[in-house]
Design a protein around this motif. Structure first.
Motif, mmCIF file in Angstrom:
data_model
loop_
_atom_site.group_PDB
_atom_site.id
_atom_site.type_symbol
_atom_site.label_atom_id
_atom_site.label_comp_id
_atom_site.label_asym_id
_atom_site.label_seq_id
_atom_site.Cartn_x
_atom_site.Cartn_y
_atom_site.Cartn_z
ATOM 1 N N ASP A 321 11.171 -7.471 3.103
ATOM 2 C CA ASP A 321 10.271 -7.221 1.704
ATOM 3 C C ASP A 321 9.544 -6.251 1.296
ATOM 4 O O ASP A 321 8.521 -6.951 2.091
ATOM 5 C CB ASP A 321 10.416 -8.816 0.916
ATOM 6 C CG ASP A 321 9.817 -8.871 -0.625
ATOM 7 O OD1 ASP A 321 9.220 -6.860 -1.165
ATOM 8 O OD2 ASP A 321 9.631 -9.901 -0.897
ATOM 9 N N THR A 323 6.258 -4.613 0.045
ATOM 10 C CA THR A 323 5.438 -5.169 -1.698
ATOM 11 C C THR A 323 5.146 -4.466 -2.169
ATOM 12 O O THR A 323 5.393 -3.050 -1.971
ATOM 13 C CB THR A 323 3.607 -5.803 -0.931
ATOM 14 O OG1 THR A 323 2.897 -4.614 -0.220
ATOM 15 C CG2 THR A 323 3.884 -6.964 -0.508
ATOM 16 N N GLY A 324 5.206 -4.145 -3.352
ATOM 17 C CA GLY A 324 5.356 -3.495 -5.019
ATOM 18 C C GLY A 324 6.022 -3.290 -5.107
ATOM 19 O O GLY A 324 7.548 -4.047 -5.295
ATOM 20 N N LYS A 325 6.650 -2.844 -6.404
ATOM 21 C CA LYS A 325 7.396 -2.217 -7.566
ATOM 22 C C LYS A 325 7.550 -0.591 -7.205
ATOM 23 O O LYS A 325 7.018 0.233 -7.125
ATOM 24 C CB LYS A 325 7.326 -2.444 -8.860
ATOM 25 C CG LYS A 325 6.880 -4.032 -8.124
ATOM 26 C CD LYS A 325 7.221 -5.175 -8.319
ATOM 27 C CE LYS A 325 8.008 -6.547 -8.696
ATOM 28 N NZ LYS A 325 8.698 -7.490 -8.054
ATOM 29 N N TYR A 364 2.344 0.722 10.905
ATOM 30 C CA TYR A 364 0.820 -0.064 10.769
ATOM 31 C C TYR A 364 -0.152 1.044 9.699
ATOM 32 O O TYR A 364 -1.005 0.985 8.760
ATOM 33 C CB TYR A 364 0.685 -0.702 11.656
ATOM 34 C CG TYR A 364 -1.189 -1.327 11.486
ATOM 35 C CD1 TYR A 364 -1.586 -2.010 11.171
ATOM 36 C CD2 TYR A 364 -1.981 -0.325 11.697
ATOM 37 C CE1 TYR A 364 -2.413 -2.555 10.519
ATOM 38 C CE2 TYR A 364 -3.386 0.083 11.880
ATOM 39 C CZ TYR A 364 -3.497 -1.473 10.829
ATOM 40 O OH TYR A 364 -5.094 -2.387 10.249
ATOM 41 N N PHE A 367 1.268 2.398 6.777
ATOM 42 C CA PHE A 367 1.218 1.248 5.826
ATOM 43 C C PHE A 367 -0.086 0.252 5.306
ATOM 44 O O PHE A 367 -0.712 0.515 3.943
ATOM 45 C CB PHE A 367 2.172 0.101 6.428
ATOM 46 C CG PHE A 367 3.163 -0.155 6.213
ATOM 47 C CD1 PHE A 367 4.135 0.964 5.819
ATOM 48 C CD2 PHE A 367 3.908 -1.298 5.411
ATOM 49 C CE1 PHE A 367 5.325 1.243 5.623
ATOM 50 C CE2 PHE A 367 4.980 -1.530 6.343
ATOM 51 C CZ PHE A 367 6.193 -0.469 5.885
ATOM 52 N N THR A 368 -0.869 0.784 5.928
ATOM 53 C CA THR A 368 -2.900 1.014 5.428
ATOM 54 C C THR A 368 -3.487 1.639 4.188
ATOM 55 O O THR A 368 -3.961 1.402 4.185
ATOM 56 C CB THR A 368 -3.341 0.615 7.180
ATOM 57 O OG1 THR A 368 -3.004 0.085 7.959
ATOM 58 C CG2 THR A 368 -4.936 0.500 6.660
ATOM 59 N N ARG A 369 -2.453 3.123 5.187
ATOM 60 C CA ARG A 369 -2.799 4.127 4.331
ATOM 61 C C ARG A 369 -2.207 3.641 2.557
ATOM 62 O O ARG A 369 -3.606 4.047 1.644
ATOM 63 C CB ARG A 369 -3.150 5.606 4.041
ATOM 64 C CG ARG A 369 -4.091 6.524 5.475
ATOM 65 C CD ARG A 369 -2.835 7.826 5.602
ATOM 66 N NE ARG A 369 -2.126 8.054 6.257
ATOM 67 C CZ ARG A 369 -1.911 8.064 7.040
ATOM 68 N NH1 ARG A 369 -3.119 8.218 7.868
ATOM 69 N NH2 ARG A 369 -0.896 7.971 7.936
ATOM 70 N N VAL A 370 -1.550 3.037 2.742
ATOM 71 C CA VAL A 370 -0.858 3.049 1.191
ATOM 72 C C VAL A 370 -1.264 1.550 0.820
ATOM 73 O O VAL A 370 -0.670 1.347 -0.814
ATOM 74 C CB VAL A 370 0.557 3.728 0.698
ATOM 75 C CG1 VAL A 370 -0.136 4.902 1.117
ATOM 76 C CG2 VAL A 370 1.525 2.683 2.040
ATOM 77 N N GLY A 371 -1.562 0.514 1.829
ATOM 78 C CA GLY A 371 -2.097 -0.291 0.908
ATOM 79 C C GLY A 371 -1.049 -1.959 0.959
ATOM 80 O O GLY A 371 -1.715 -2.168 -0.001
ATOM 81 N N VAL A 372 0.065 -1.000 1.772
ATOM 82 C CA VAL A 372 0.898 -2.210 1.684
ATOM 83 C C VAL A 372 1.647 -3.315 2.936
ATOM 84 O O VAL A 372 1.086 -2.717 3.606
ATOM 85 C CB VAL A 372 2.591 -2.060 1.441
ATOM 86 C CG1 VAL A 372 2.533 -1.354 -0.329
ATOM 87 C CG2 VAL A 372 3.090 -0.725 1.993
ATOM 88 N N PHE A 373 2.478 -4.118 2.951
ATOM 89 C CA PHE A 373 3.283 -4.182 4.374
ATOM 90 C C PHE A 373 4.418 -4.533 3.620
ATOM 91 O O PHE A 373 4.781 -5.150 2.438
ATOM 92 C CB PHE A 373 2.297 -5.384 4.432
ATOM 93 C CG PHE A 373 1.697 -6.892 3.604
ATOM 94 C CD1 PHE A 373 2.847 -7.908 3.075
ATOM 95 C CD2 PHE A 373 1.019 -7.262 3.026
ATOM 96 C CE1 PHE A 373 2.646 -9.261 2.867
ATOM 97 C CE2 PHE A 373 0.693 -8.686 2.390
ATOM 98 C CZ PHE A 373 1.888 -8.812 2.086
ATOM 99 N N THR A 375 7.160 -7.728 4.829
ATOM 100 C CA THR A 375 7.746 -9.144 6.026
ATOM 101 C C THR A 375 9.167 -9.087 6.325
ATOM 102 O O THR A 375 9.773 -8.628 5.420
ATOM 103 C CB THR A 375 7.469 -10.945 4.651
ATOM 104 O OG1 THR A 375 8.242 -10.339 3.350
ATOM 105 C CG2 THR A 375 6.324 -10.892 4.228
ATOM 106 N N GLY A 418 2.318 -4.184 9.044
ATOM 107 C CA GLY A 418 1.451 -3.663 8.992
ATOM 108 C C GLY A 418 0.285 -4.577 8.244
ATOM 109 O O GLY A 418 -0.713 -3.477 7.994
ATOM 110 N N ILE A 419 -0.073 -5.719 8.536
ATOM 111 C CA ILE A 419 -0.975 -6.280 8.722
ATOM 112 C C ILE A 419 -2.679 -6.654 9.486
ATOM 113 O O ILE A 419 -3.451 -5.899 9.127
ATOM 114 C CB ILE A 419 -0.872 -7.726 7.965
ATOM 115 C CG1 ILE A 419 -0.717 -7.982 6.377
ATOM 116 C CG2 ILE A 419 -1.842 -8.797 8.394
ATOM 117 C CD1 ILE A 419 0.016 -8.935 6.413
#
Lengths: 507, 112
Positions: A321, A323-325, A364, A367-373, A375, A418-419
């Motif tokens: 999953d 994050t985000g929509k 990583y 994901f860090t650049r766009v602020g998501v992770f 699971t 990504g965390i």
């Protein structure tokens, strides 16, 4: 106006003069401020009239009607009657001029409002509408400065459009706007009865509130009109405000329809990306009964599941999953799924731990650049082993129910992909004997809400799987959807609901 | 959801009451983005009144944490209710965040 009347009605005045001269008068004429405007005969300057009566306008004397060479009561009465008639004509002329002026103004305003509505028709944003409002408002009221403001309801930034006059600061404009808004009616400055000061640079000002959808959400003001603002300007400004109100309402409706259409298109696309990439067939693995499915919400999230089946290699499955929509979540989901899929397929000795660590390394930075992770749960099954090796990067809920014991929640062994720059995933082992059940679901199940805003919660899921454990993988999944739907009581699904059910079977 | 912000010393404190989820994230994300832009930004998110967090909310906190780390700052969370703490624990976010029982302990750590 008297001069205009004398010249337009010259013949009639000449006839009156002739009548006076025929009756014995030596001269007849009209004087204003001691100077002759018209007189008969042309040789007589009427310097010493024998009778003089005032011609009035609005009950104020504005000129004299004079005769020379006649006296007496009868002559005076007649001269007064002539003067009264001329006064009356003057009044009629004045009324006619006013009516004509009103008519011309009204026509001008109608034309101007038509032009305003025409110029606004092509606008597609409230900002453009306000800009046009200021420009047209200044032109129509002949003002030297103006502004229009709009405060949206849903927390977006307020809009302020000003004319280029430098004295009108943002702060001044907002002060005037809030003052008008609090009074809920038009404000004219200077206002001798009010306490609102005349701000620097403003000689006179007219501000009107603009109602949008029943409440004051906008306003406009015009300042510094030569000669000040009068009642007709007030009416004109009100007409402009009414026009602006209708236009802003149209803009908002258009914007909402546009946003909805955009969202619908994006969600349709995201749903297609998500559903088209999911495996179309369930794998047939000896010793396992497998079922998996995903049901996207209207606002599609980033759920996925995947199977990697290669002859001669262990069976691998993943569920995750992001994050985000919407489309962004769907695209990041494809990235995550592909990263895991390629590693599980092509690494020489793939284990869930290795797949997860490598995928975290790959994803990583992005994901860090766009602020998501994301699971992710990765499971691996060696044919005939009756054991499942798995790694869980921050994913929940994962519920395991051994055939001979109660259902239990399996906690993640590391944070989501990504965390942290390095994944601390470890391989974990589960028995997968006939009757053992593993349910890997997404939070769309545990976070499902009912009409009372209660969440379904993990505890209910654990109890549910205890009850459903004797059924087949497909039946367990179907019953989970049914139960969560019943709990929601018809409420819209907030998030994607995705699950993989794996049950140990006789091989 | 209601959010309240204040500053104690040079620590920016955010209190979130109610559901912290996809629908309520935008103002929190905007505030966090603003305060984590400063060098050595120190931020404390007090979740004492937070009844629920979803993955979008967690992503917002993770993003703020990473931004703080990039500017040599720090972000802590404190006063988590049991269900919210369970989410942090289940997803192992307790490994990523410094979690404190209350504001006092969090401020001590941030000021040390």
């Amino acid at each position: 106006m008297l001069v205009a009347l004398l010249s337009s009605q010259y013949q009639r005045f000449a006839a009156i003069a002739e009548a006076w001269l025929a009756q014995g008068a030596s001269a007849f004429g009209v004087f204003q401020d001691g100077h002759p405007l018209i007189y008969w005969p042309s040789s007589h300057r009427l310097a010493r009239p024998s009778l003089s009566v005032p011609i009035t306008q609005d009950e104020q004397p504005i000129a004299d009607l004079r005769v020379a060479g006649v006296t007496g009561m009868a002559a005076e009465l007649r001269l007064r009657a002539d003067a009264a008639l001329i006064s009356y004509l003057l009044q009629l002329e004045h009324d006619l001029q006013c009516m004509t002026a009103d008519l011309v103004t009204s026509q001008d305003q109608q034309l101007a409002l038509y032009r305003l509505s025409q110029s606004m028709r092509d606008h597609v944003t409230v900002h453009e509408t306000l800009r046009s409002l200021v420009a047209e408002g200044m032109r129509m009221t002949k003002s030297h400065a103006g502004f229009a403001a709009f405060i949206p309801k849903h927390g977006q930034d307020p809009l302020l459009v000003k004319s280029s006059e430098s004295f009108l600061s943002d702060e001044m404009a907002w002060r005037i706007y809030w003052h008008t808004r609090s009074l809920e009616h038009a404000v004219s400055l200077p206002d001798p009865d009010g306490d609102f000061p005349l701000l620097p640079g403003i000689e006179d000002l007219l501000a009107v509130p603009i109602r949008v959808r029943g409440s004051i959400m906008a306003g406009m003001a015009m300042a510094n009109r030569a000669g000040g603002f009068g009642t007709p300007d007030m009416k004109l400004m009100q007409a402009i405000a009414d026009q602006a109100s209708a236009q802003i309402e149209r803009m908002l409706l258009y914007q909402e329809m546009f946003d909805q259409a955009k969202l619908r298109t994006e969600m349709d696309l995201a749903r297609r990306v998500q559903l088209d990439l999911l495996p179309r067939q369930l794998p047939q693995i000896a010793g396992l009964d497998i079922y998996a499915t995903s049901r996207p919400a209207y606002q599609v999230g980033g759920d996925f599941f995947d199977f990697i089946v290669n002859p001669g290699r262990p069976f691998v499955f993943s569920l995750g999953d992001v994050t985000g929509k919407g489309l962004s979540a769907a695209l990041l989901m494809t990235m995550t799924r592909s990263a895991i899929h390629s590693k599980a397929q092509f690494m020489p000795f793939p284990t869930p731990e290795a797949v997860m660590r490598q995928s975290n390394e790959d994803l990583y930075n992005d994901f860090t650049r766009v602020g998501v992770f994301a699971t992710v749960f990765v499971g691996q099954y060696e044919l005939g082993s009756q054991r499942l090796i798995y790694a869980n990067a921050g994913h929940a809920p994962v519920i395991y129910r051994p055939f001979d014991g109660p259902a239990q929640l399996l906690r993640a062994d590391s944070t989501a992909i990504g965390i942290l720059p390095v994944s601390h995933c470890r391989n974990q082992t589960l028995n997968m004997r006939p009757g053992d059940v593993l349910v890997v679901a997404t939070d769309g199940f545990s976070d499902a809400r009912n009409a009372h805003d209660e969440t379904f919660d993990i505890e209910r899921l654990i109890d549910l799987i205890d009850q459903l454990a004797p059924r087949t993988a497909r039946e367990i999944a179907d019953a989970m959807f049914e139960t969560v739907d019943r709990f929601g009581g018809g409420r819209n699904q907030d998030d994607d609901q995705t699950l993989v059910v794996i049950k140990g079977a006789a091989s | 959801m209601e959010m309240k912000t204040r500053v104690v010393g040079d620590v920016h404190i955010l209190e979130i009451a109610g559901r912290f989820d996809t629908n309520t994230v935008p103002p929190v994300a905007a505030w966090l983005e603003q305060v984590t832009a400063a060098p050595k930004a120190r931020v404390l998110v007090n979740l004492a009144e937070t009844t629920f967090v979803d993955s979008t909310a967690l992503a917002t906190l993770v993003q703020a944490l990473k931004r703080c780390q990039q500017v040599q700052g720090d972000l802590c969370v404190c006063s988590l209710r049991r269900p919210v703490y369970m989410i942090f624990e289940l997803t192992r976010l307790d490994k990523a965040f410094n979690i404190f029982v209350d504001e006092e302990h969090a401020l001590q750590s941030l000021n040390s």
